[in-house]
Design a protein around this motif. Sequence first.
Motif, short mmCIF file in Angstrom:
data_model
loop_
_atom_site.label_atom_id
_atom_site.label_comp_id
_atom_site.label_asym_id
_atom_site.label_seq_id
_atom_site.Cartn_x
_atom_site.Cartn_y
_atom_site.Cartn_z
N TYR A 72 21.95 -15.44 -31.57
CA TYR A 72 21.13 -16.26 -32.54
C TYR A 72 21.72 -17.65 -32.37
O TYR A 72 20.96 -18.95 -32.34
CB TYR A 72 21.07 -15.78 -33.80
N GLU A 73 22.83 -17.77 -32.27
CA GLU A 73 23.53 -19.09 -32.23
C GLU A 73 23.18 -19.93 -31.09
O GLU A 73 22.92 -21.06 -31.24
CB GLU A 73 25.08 -19.04 -32.50
N SER A 74 23.04 -19.08 -29.89
CA SER A 74 22.60 -19.93 -28.76
C SER A 74 21.15 -20.32 -28.82
O SER A 74 20.82 -21.15 -27.75
CB SER A 74 22.90 -18.93 -27.60
N LYS A 75 20.54 -19.77 -29.54
CA LYS A 75 19.00 -20.26 -29.80
C LYS A 75 18.74 -20.85 -31.06
O LYS A 75 17.37 -21.43 -31.09
CB LYS A 75 18.19 -18.87 -29.74
N SER A 76 19.55 -21.20 -31.64
CA SER A 76 19.36 -21.98 -32.94
C SER A 76 18.52 -23.10 -32.85
O SER A 76 17.59 -23.61 -33.68
CB SER A 76 20.87 -22.19 -33.69
N ALA A 77 18.96 -23.97 -31.93
CA ALA A 77 18.08 -25.37 -31.68
C ALA A 77 16.57 -24.86 -31.51
O ALA A 77 15.74 -25.69 -31.98
CB ALA A 77 18.64 -25.99 -30.56
N GLN A 78 16.23 -23.77 -30.69
CA GLN A 78 14.88 -23.53 -30.49
C GLN A 78 14.19 -23.05 -31.73
O GLN A 78 13.06 -23.29 -32.05
CB GLN A 78 14.92 -22.23 -29.40
N TYR A 79 14.89 -22.59 -32.70
CA TYR A 79 14.32 -22.05 -33.70
C TYR A 79 14.24 -23.16 -34.64
O TYR A 79 12.89 -23.21 -35.26
CB TYR A 79 15.32 -20.98 -34.43
N TYR A 80 15.00 -24.04 -34.80
CA TYR A 80 14.90 -25.05 -35.59
C TYR A 80 13.76 -26.13 -35.32
O TYR A 80 12.72 -26.61 -36.10
CB TYR A 80 16.11 -26.05 -35.80
N GLU A 81 13.62 -26.27 -33.93
CA GLU A 81 12.39 -26.76 -33.33
C GLU A 81 11.15 -26.19 -33.69
O GLU A 81 10.17 -26.95 -34.03
CB GLU A 81 12.79 -27.06 -31.76
N ALA A 82 11.12 -25.17 -33.48
CA ALA A 82 9.96 -24.37 -33.71
C ALA A 82 9.64 -24.49 -35.29
O ALA A 82 8.34 -24.56 -35.64
CB ALA A 82 10.16 -22.98 -33.47
N THR A 83 10.53 -24.43 -36.04
CA THR A 83 10.43 -24.57 -37.51
C THR A 83 9.68 -25.88 -37.76
O THR A 83 8.80 -25.93 -38.77
CB THR A 83 11.72 -24.38 -38.39
N ASN A 84 10.31 -27.02 -37.27
CA ASN A 84 9.53 -28.56 -37.54
C ASN A 84 8.08 -28.28 -36.81
O ASN A 84 7.32 -29.02 -37.73
CB ASN A 84 10.37 -29.32 -36.87
N ASN A 85 7.96 -27.68 -35.89
CA ASN A 85 6.52 -27.76 -35.22
C ASN A 85 5.66 -27.06 -36.18
O ASN A 85 4.34 -27.49 -36.29
CB ASN A 85 6.60 -27.49 -33.85
N ILE A 86 5.97 -25.95 -36.67
CA ILE A 86 5.23 -25.31 -37.48
C ILE A 86 4.93 -25.84 -38.87
O ILE A 86 3.78 -25.87 -39.20
CB ILE A 86 5.83 -23.85 -37.74
N SER A 87 5.73 -26.35 -39.42
CA SER A 87 5.62 -27.18 -40.59
C SER A 87 4.65 -28.29 -40.29
O SER A 87 3.62 -28.63 -41.19
CB SER A 87 6.92 -27.96 -41.23
N ALA A 88 4.81 -29.09 -39.16
CA ALA A 88 3.75 -30.22 -38.99
C ALA A 88 2.39 -29.55 -38.93
O ALA A 88 1.62 -30.25 -39.12
CB ALA A 88 4.32 -30.67 -37.55
N GLN A 89 2.29 -28.49 -38.19
CA GLN A 89 1.09 -28.15 -38.03
C GLN A 89 0.41 -27.34 -39.20
O GLN A 89 -0.85 -27.49 -39.41
CB GLN A 89 1.02 -26.80 -36.73
N MET A 90 1.05 -27.04 -40.24
CA MET A 90 0.73 -26.53 -41.38
C MET A 90 0.03 -27.93 -42.23
O MET A 90 -0.91 -27.78 -42.96
CB MET A 90 1.81 -25.68 -42.25
N TYR A 91 0.89 -28.83 -42.27
CA TYR A 91 0.44 -30.10 -42.80
C TYR A 91 -0.64 -30.51 -42.27
O TYR A 91 -1.89 -30.97 -42.96
CB TYR A 91 1.58 -31.12 -42.54
#
Length: 457
Positions: A16-35
């Motif tokens: 999970y730690e090795s993929k944390s950057a991917q999760y945070y990037e995905a979170t930002n992209n999902i939030s932007a799409q919801m807006y």
Amino acid sequence: MRLRLFSLIDEVLALYESKSAQYYEATNNISAQMYKVFRGRGEYVANVTARVKSPASMREKIIRNRIYQRCDTAQMVLDDMTDIIGIMLECRFVKDEAQLYEILKQVFIIKEEDGFYSNPAIEGITLDMDSPQPQMQKNGFPIYRVDGKYCADGKTMRFELQIKAIVNMFWGEIEHKIIYKNSRYMLMDSFLRELLASVHENLICIDKQLMLIYEQASNAKENKNTEAKNNFQSFVAKTLNDIFQLKIVDSIGFSVNFKQTCDILSQFIYKINLKRDENHIERLLYELIDRFKAVSTSNIDFEQTIELGESFDFDDDFCETVAVAVSKAANKDFEWNLFLKMLFAIEPGDDTEDYCVLIRVIKAAYEPETMFIPLYNMFDSTKSAQIKDEILLTLAKVLANYCKIDIIYREKVDAVCNITLQTVTDIAYHAEPELYWEEEKANILFTFYESVKRVFE
């Protein structure tokens, strides 16, 4: 010897730690799409928030939900957890939760092979819209909780989307910390749950009271603004009629009935002048009184032509098309000629500039802010703008060909807007909107043209 489950947890957290950057990037992209989904619907969505699960929370969930018993590898554990990414749609009141979910159902309408639903304009996101909503929680209270998937660069991440009113967010946070997170109170669970249920009932009551206050305040403000607007327009219309009736008799020797023209002109004066600040009606009235005094003592020849030119510096085809047509009609149609001379007499400054402002106001009347939201929900911004421009240009051609004064009458504008909205909705919510538009564009625009033309026949 160490239990296997703790070794598995260590492997999961390391992965999970090795993929944390991917999760945070995905979170930002999902939030932007919801807006993007809820753009123009601020009356329902108070905020969109997001979080990525902490390592401590993941460790606890793996043990509490016995995920280690059904997953053999770290990747299987990550794939099993549906809420590593959490998206929260916050709304003002409990009743708005159902409205937000209905909007999601209207947007995510294309069913994929895995049973989730997508929308071509919402990149990378699919939602499970078939599960019954709201779901019932273990505590006995309902919640709108939707499973989602985010796909990018060939990788898929799961996320959980929740819809909560402000009071439910507050109550859920308290319950989560007292019951779910705090093991010291385990012996008092039954008592605390009953107490929390009572708190929840009180919060729901508060929600209803706040909603009632909000609606009454909104209605009072709207009624006050509407009354002030109507009084302003009535005063301006009557004054215009009184002043220009005398001017017309002096100029052409007889009076004409142009009450409706005065009514429409008063609305345009309101929109042109108060678009900047609707709180300054009184100040505008004082300015208009001075202008009326000046007009009453000036000489206006209603037999003369109006010189506006044959082209205008607009940045869109709708305004240019309508502006050229009306400028030609101004010296052929007495009602247009009278309307424009009255406008130019009242509005200070350059006539051509005032005319261009008028044309932009006409376009705004035919293009309400929410009119084309369905397109932007279904297509990307470039494609949406292209379709919108083609629809508006088709509309402009109808107005230009007809080009009588009633193209600015409220009842005509409303009728055309209903037709436009129906056309936009038919395109956006077709089973395959992009293919439908590309293959049927000519027929869609022709049908739209004929429907609008009938409004003016």
